[in-house]
Write a protein that holds these residues in place. Structure first.
Motif, short mmCIF file in Angstrom:
data_model
loop_
_atom_site.label_atom_id
_atom_site.label_comp_id
_atom_site.label_asym_id
_atom_site.label_seq_id
_atom_site.Cartn_x
_atom_site.Cartn_y
_atom_site.Cartn_z
N LEU A 87 1.12 -23.62 -37.99
CA LEU A 87 0.61 -23.91 -39.33
C LEU A 87 -0.81 -24.45 -39.28
CD1 LEU A 87 3.83 -25.52 -40.86
CD2 LEU A 87 2.85 -23.30 -41.47
N SER A 88 -1.11 -25.24 -38.26
CA SER A 88 -2.47 -25.75 -38.09
C SER A 88 -3.45 -24.61 -37.81
CB SER A 88 -2.52 -26.78 -36.97
OG SER A 88 -1.82 -27.95 -37.31
N LEU A 89 -3.01 -23.64 -36.99
CA LEU A 89 -3.87 -22.47 -36.74
C LEU A 89 -4.16 -21.72 -38.03
CD1 LEU A 89 -2.33 -21.02 -33.45
CD2 LEU A 89 -4.47 -22.29 -33.69
N ALA A 90 -3.22 -21.81 -38.99
CA ALA A 90 -3.40 -21.17 -40.29
C ALA A 90 -4.29 -21.98 -41.22
CB ALA A 90 -2.04 -20.95 -40.94
N GLY A 91 -4.71 -23.16 -40.78
CA GLY A 91 -5.59 -23.99 -41.58
C GLY A 91 -4.90 -25.04 -42.41
N ALA A 92 -3.59 -25.20 -42.23
CA ALA A 92 -2.86 -26.20 -43.00
C ALA A 92 -3.15 -27.60 -42.46
CB ALA A 92 -1.36 -25.93 -42.95
N ASP A 93 -3.01 -28.58 -43.33
CA ASP A 93 -3.16 -30.00 -42.98
C ASP A 93 -1.76 -30.53 -42.68
OD1 ASP A 93 -3.66 -32.68 -42.79
OD2 ASP A 93 -4.32 -32.94 -44.86
N VAL A 94 -1.46 -30.75 -41.39
CA VAL A 94 -0.10 -31.07 -40.96
C VAL A 94 0.06 -32.55 -40.66
CG1 VAL A 94 1.66 -30.69 -39.17
CG2 VAL A 94 0.28 -28.75 -40.03
N THR A 95 1.10 -33.13 -41.23
CA THR A 95 1.50 -34.51 -40.95
C THR A 95 2.95 -34.49 -40.46
OG1 THR A 95 0.05 -35.40 -42.67
CG2 THR A 95 1.84 -36.83 -41.91
N PHE A 96 3.23 -35.29 -39.45
CA PHE A 96 4.60 -35.41 -38.94
C PHE A 96 5.19 -36.75 -39.38
CE2 PHE A 96 2.59 -32.59 -35.84
CZ PHE A 96 3.53 -31.57 -35.75
N LEU A 97 6.44 -36.72 -39.78
CA LEU A 97 7.21 -37.95 -39.95
C LEU A 97 8.03 -38.12 -38.69
CD1 LEU A 97 8.38 -40.36 -41.52
CD2 LEU A 97 10.08 -38.79 -42.49
N ILE A 98 7.78 -39.20 -37.96
CA ILE A 98 8.41 -39.39 -36.66
C ILE A 98 9.04 -40.77 -36.58
CG2 ILE A 98 6.80 -37.85 -35.49
CD1 ILE A 98 5.32 -40.40 -34.50
N ARG A 99 9.90 -40.94 -35.59
CA ARG A 99 10.41 -42.26 -35.27
C ARG A 99 9.33 -43.02 -34.51
NH1 ARG A 99 16.63 -40.89 -33.29
NH2 ARG A 99 17.36 -40.15 -35.34
N PRO A 100 9.28 -44.34 -34.67
CA PRO A 100 8.18 -45.12 -34.06
C PRO A 100 8.01 -44.90 -32.57
CG PRO A 100 9.37 -46.47 -35.65
CD PRO A 100 10.14 -45.18 -35.54
N HIS A 101 9.10 -44.65 -31.84
CA HIS A 101 8.96 -44.49 -30.39
C HIS A 101 8.22 -43.22 -30.00
CE1 HIS A 101 12.52 -41.85 -30.83
NE2 HIS A 101 12.09 -41.29 -29.72
#
Length: 345
Positions: free
Chosen positions: A25-39
């Motif tokens: 998706l980033s290669l497609a130009g999208a602005d990517v955010t991940f929701l992750i666990r703190p670790h």
């Protein structure tokens, strides 16, 4: 390209599926955010190194952001939320709480949700749990095969470079001709996501009917259980495995025949034979070279996602019981693998 480059996409989870999906998706130009666990934050504070079996090269994935608090997605108005948790994790207590938060964030907005969690009839469950509108949600799955070399060492076939793999956070192969499949349960979500993903230029997202997706995915789980009982033989050998292979194919046909799979499922069940299914699997195995497909499946389906697979098959049994279908082959296959687990322990 303007629409693709303006897309703000939140990916729930930064494991194998999340990272590879985010990369494309980033290669497609999208602005990517991940929701992750703190670790997971420490690992994501540096670029992710990806080994690609297709060209035997390392890629660097950077330029993403991440958040660790689910409440931060409320009011953020992402264009898409892509959920990459496995089916078992999505449906446990923590996962259900997250689903409710996603519902709160996306309800009565233009946010579209792509449910990448594999589970029997998971979209119906998600719609009820999240309270989202039917047209906001579709399901899909990653066709790219991806794993972390830090979790497992797979056999190496030429021209794979083991030294490069050892440097990677994730290794992947995109051989089937499609990297992602989305169901047309919500055409707007499916077509919108596919348009963005396909702008990457190096991988392809296809849209299929929801029934076709279900028929293709649901029927694989008895195969993986049989492989576990047979100690993960090569697919090119599986047709010679006698009674157990016959039992697995009978279970596949029982699942295909469930009413949720419609006429397409009935046609699939009528056309599925021990020889035809063995040939399809052998062709898949050959297509995925140089990745050792069954070594990958042993890790992915026989270890990492084993709980998801078991729950999936039990859900199939429950649906069968509700339809008055006893599904004896599937019931016996599950009994054997559960006994096998007890013996192995």
């Amino acid at each position: 390209m303007a629409e693709q480059r303006g897309a703000r996409i939140l990916i729930i989870g930064a494991g194998s599926m999340g990272i590879i999906t985010g990369y494309h998706l980033s290669l497609a130009g999208a602005d990517v955010t991940f929701l992750i666990r703190p670790h997971r934050a420490e690992a994501l504070n540096r670029p992710q190194i990806l080994y690609c079996y297709d060209d035997n090269e390392l890629k660097e994935y950077k330029g993403y952001s991440y958040i660790t608090n689910p409440s931060e997605i409320i009011g953020a108005n992402y264009h898409f939320i892509v959920i990459t948790l496995d089916g078992a994790s999505l449906r446990n207590e923590t996962g259900l709480s997250l689903v409710k938060t996603i519902g709160e964030a996306a309800r009565q907005t233009n946010t579209k949700v792509l449910l990448g969690s594999v589970f029997f009839d998971v979209r119906a469950w998600f719609l009820q749990a999240s309270g989202l509108a039917d047209e906001q949600v579709t399901d899909g799955h990653l066709d790219i095969h991806v794993y972390s070399p830090k979790d497992v060492t797979l056999p190496v076939n030429p021209p794979t470079d083991p030294e490069l793999i050892s440097k990677a956070d994730f290794a992947y192969i995109d051989r089937p001709g499609q990297g992602f499949t989305v169901a047309d349960s919500s055409p707007a979500v499916a077509e919108g996501f596919a348009k963005i993903y396909n702008a990457s230029g190096i991988s392809k997202c296809v849209v299929k009917s929801a029934v076709q997706c279900a028929v293709e995915i649901d029927a694989l789980f008895p195969v993986f259980v049989a492989c576990e009982l047979l100690d993960w033989p090569k697919f090119q050998e599986i047709g010679s495995k006698g009674e157990l292979w016959s039992l697995a194919v009978a279970a596949v046909k029982e699942i295909q025949s469930l009413s949720i799979h419609g006429e397409l499922g009935q046609q699939a069940a009528s056309g599925t034979t021990e020889a035809s299914l063995a040939a399809i699997l052998a062709a898949w195995e050959k297509q995925m070279l140089p990745l050792d497909l069954q070594a990958f499946n042993r890790f992915h389906h026989g270890n990492k996602l084993k709980a998801q697979g078991r729950e999936h098959l039990r859900a199939c049994l429950s649906y069968g019981a509700a339809e008055g279908k006893p599904m004896p082959a599937l019931k016996e296959l599950l009994r054997r693998v559960e006994d096998h687990e007890v013996t192995a322990a």
